[in-house]
Design a protein around this motif. Structure first.
Motif, mmCIF file in Angstrom:
data_model
loop_
_atom_site.group_PDB
_atom_site.id
_atom_site.type_symbol
_atom_site.label_atom_id
_atom_site.label_comp_id
_atom_site.label_asym_id
_atom_site.label_seq_id
_atom_site.Cartn_x
_atom_site.Cartn_y
_atom_site.Cartn_z
ATOM 1 N N ASP A 26 12.997 -6.799 -3.626
ATOM 2 C CA ASP A 26 11.864 -6.105 -3.011
ATOM 3 C C ASP A 26 12.335 -5.251 -1.849
ATOM 4 O OD1 ASP A 26 10.122 -7.240 -4.781
ATOM 5 O OD2 ASP A 26 9.331 -8.735 -3.393
ATOM 6 N N HIS A 27 13.215 -5.801 -1.036
ATOM 7 C CA HIS A 27 13.738 -5.083 0.123
ATOM 8 C C HIS A 27 14.520 -3.851 -0.322
ATOM 9 C CE1 HIS A 27 15.352 -4.328 4.066
ATOM 10 N NE2 HIS A 27 16.574 -4.357 3.578
ATOM 11 N N ARG A 29 14.233 -2.191 -3.129
ATOM 12 C CA ARG A 29 13.307 -1.223 -3.717
ATOM 13 C C ARG A 29 12.583 -0.462 -2.615
ATOM 14 N NH1 ARG A 29 9.772 -4.468 -6.365
ATOM 15 N NH2 ARG A 29 11.430 -5.134 -7.732
ATOM 16 N N ASN A 30 12.136 -1.164 -1.583
ATOM 17 C CA ASN A 30 11.437 -0.507 -0.478
ATOM 18 C C ASN A 30 12.340 0.471 0.250
ATOM 19 O OD1 ASN A 30 9.145 -1.941 -1.073
ATOM 20 N ND2 ASN A 30 9.479 -3.510 0.465
ATOM 21 N N LYS A 31 13.605 0.087 0.420
ATOM 22 C CA LYS A 31 14.563 0.955 1.087
ATOM 23 C C LYS A 31 14.779 2.220 0.262
ATOM 24 C CE LYS A 31 18.649 -0.785 1.754
ATOM 25 N NZ LYS A 31 19.761 -1.652 2.193
#
Length: 43
Positions: A26-27, A29-31
């Motif tokens: 998730d991290h 992908r957000n980055k």
């Protein structure tokens, strides 16, 4: 024993590892999304 390939943390079960790895994915992908938005704002 199962080890996270992102941060090398060790877990007793695959289930614990999978739940943990979701945090990293998730991290990441957000980055990636944030980087794309920055690039499109520059253009």
């Amino acid at each position: 024993m199962h080890q996270c390939y992102y941060c090398e943390q060790i877990f007793d079960s695959k289930e614990d590892l999978y739940q943990h790895v979701e945090i990293h994915s998730d991290h990441e992908r957000n980055k990636e999304i944030a980087n794309r938005q920055k690039k499109s704002n520059k253009n």
